[in-house]
Design an enzyme around this catalytic site. Structure first.
Site, short mmCIF file in Angstrom:
data_model
loop_
_atom_site.label_atom_id
_atom_site.label_comp_id
_atom_site.label_asym_id
_atom_site.label_seq_id
_atom_site.Cartn_x
_atom_site.Cartn_y
_atom_site.Cartn_z
N ARG A 51 37.74 35.58 45.55
CA ARG A 51 38.48 35.35 46.77
C ARG A 51 38.37 36.47 47.77
NH1 ARG A 51 40.56 32.28 44.09
NH2 ARG A 51 40.51 33.94 42.59
N THR A 52 38.70 37.66 47.32
CA THR A 52 38.83 38.74 48.28
C THR A 52 37.49 39.02 48.95
OG1 THR A 52 40.60 39.63 46.95
CG2 THR A 52 39.67 41.10 48.58
N LYS A 80 23.87 54.70 38.42
CA LYS A 80 23.04 55.89 38.23
C LYS A 80 23.88 57.15 38.30
CE LYS A 80 19.17 53.81 40.75
NZ LYS A 80 18.47 53.90 42.04
N ARG A 101 36.49 47.56 46.74
CA ARG A 101 37.35 47.33 45.55
C ARG A 101 36.83 48.20 44.43
NH1 ARG A 101 39.22 41.67 43.09
NH2 ARG A 101 40.62 41.96 44.84
N HIS A 129 46.94 46.49 46.69
CA HIS A 129 46.01 45.47 47.18
C HIS A 129 46.51 45.05 48.55
CE1 HIS A 129 43.25 42.29 47.47
NE2 HIS A 129 43.36 41.74 46.27
C1 NCD Z 1 44.27 39.64 42.63
C2 NCD Z 1 43.68 40.99 42.34
O1 NCD Z 1 42.46 41.16 42.35
O2 NCD Z 1 44.47 41.90 42.13
N1 NCD Z 1 43.33 38.71 43.05
C3 NCD Z 1 43.08 38.63 44.39
O3 NCD Z 1 42.54 39.51 44.97
N2 NCD Z 1 43.51 37.54 45.01
C4 NCD Z 1 45.10 39.11 41.56
C5 NCD Z 1 44.53 39.04 40.19
O4 NCD Z 1 43.38 39.39 39.93
O5 NCD Z 1 45.29 38.60 39.33
#
Ligand code: NCD
Length: 305
Positions: A51-52, A80, A101, A129
């Site tokens: 999703r993100t 590496k 991320r 997040h």
């Molecule tokens: C969340 C995350 O990555 O923290 N997912 C997201 O980005 N929508 C929630 C999760 O992984 O449970």
């Protein structure tokens, strides 16, 4: 130059402006289709995501920009041994803005420190997040018309769930929010969060059973048990199905209560709930694209008139 590391990086007034922009994007998408022409977004994902990452990419493409990046640390030079600081200095030569991320708490901050382009924290370990929080706040504001005076239940893995930590941090700035934390003993919200709530005199309750508090909620924020952050599989297996939201539990809730979930869902919401008009988690995904579009425009300081 601005980065986004935590939802608190924006004042509530700045958030209002961001959400107003997201509203306008929702209503008049055609006005924004060329806003980022010639600009590039780099998505640097050292941890899995659907999703993100795709939401960021869709946001940039909707704005007429383009996207580069990697979705797996093993296919990047991190494998590496390259440091995040070096990677971002390199990415700064290729792109205008970066969403990162990382499984390590604080890694995007280290990157931001060395970056000459805006860096967005797209999730750092069990910590924060912020863009999921922006998504959650925009969803709440759009569907209820306000960000104050409600009771929100947060249910599931409140210990490792970074979306939960970010959302609580952001909501404490609004009036009249009452938190109910629903989790097994082992997955309670960390002390640093409850200490902060006590210090600010913000009411919260901690309960184990979902049924008993269902009738009081305006929102129920469900989360999955974060398997990848457990130290042993046995504990995960024991706790993973602790909560399953189904029709019977939904029958206890208010008629206008809304169910949110950052997704991915595993077992914690039965698919039979998906058709309930109060299930808002797929609408939430759509708001995530609008808010990321608004965020990219804001951090790149691009104004559309
Ligand atoms: C969340 C995350 O990555 O923290 N997912 C997201 O980005 N929508 C929630 C999760 O992984 O449970």
């Amino acid at each position: 130059m601005r980065h986004l590391m935590s939802p608190l990086d924006f004042t509530t007034q700045e958030l209002d402006r961001l959400f107003d922009l997201a509203d306008d994007i929702e209503k008049n998408p055609g006005r924004y289709t060329h806003a980022c022409e010639g600009k590039k977004l780099a998505t640097c994902f050292y941890e899995p995501s659907t999703r993100t990452r795709l939401s960021f990419e869709a946001a940039m493409l909707n704005l007429g920009g383009s996207v580069i990046g990697f979705s797996d640390a093993s296919s990047s030079s991190a494998s590496k041994g390259e440091s995040v600081s070096d990677t971002i200095r390199v990415i700064s030569c290729f792109a205008d803005i970066c969403a990162m991320r990382h499984p390590k708490e604080g890694a995007p901050m280290v990157a931001a420190d060395r970056s000459s382009i805006p860096v967005i924290n797209a999730g750092d370990g069990g910590h924060q997040h912020p863009t999921q929080t922006l998504t959650d706040l925009l969803t709440i504001r759009s569907l209820k018309g306000r960000l104050s005076n409600f009771t929100i239940g947060l249910c599931g893995d409140l210990k490792f769930g970074r979306t939960v930590h970010s959302l609580i941090n952001a909501l404490v700035r609004y009036e009249g929010i009452h938190f109910i934390f629903i989790s097994p003993e082992e997955l309670k919200v960390p002390d640093y969060i409850t200490d902060m709530l006590k210090e600010k005199n913000i009411p919260y309750e901690e309960v184990i059973r979902l049924e008993s508090i269902m009738p009081r909620l305006d929102f129920l924020y469900m989360t999955r048990v974060q398997r990848e952050r457990f130290f042993n599989e046995e504990d995960y297996v024991r706790l993973k199905d602790f909560y399953i939201l189904d029709k019977t539990k939904m029958a206890l809730a208010k008629e206008d209560m809304l169910v949110l979930h950052p997704l991915p869902r595993v077992n914690e919401i039965s698919v039979e709930v998906d058709d309930d008009p109060r299930a808002a988690y797929f609408r939430q995904v759509q708001y995530g694209v609008y808010v990321r579009m608004a965020l990219i425009l804001t951090l790149l300081d691009i104004h559309v008139d």
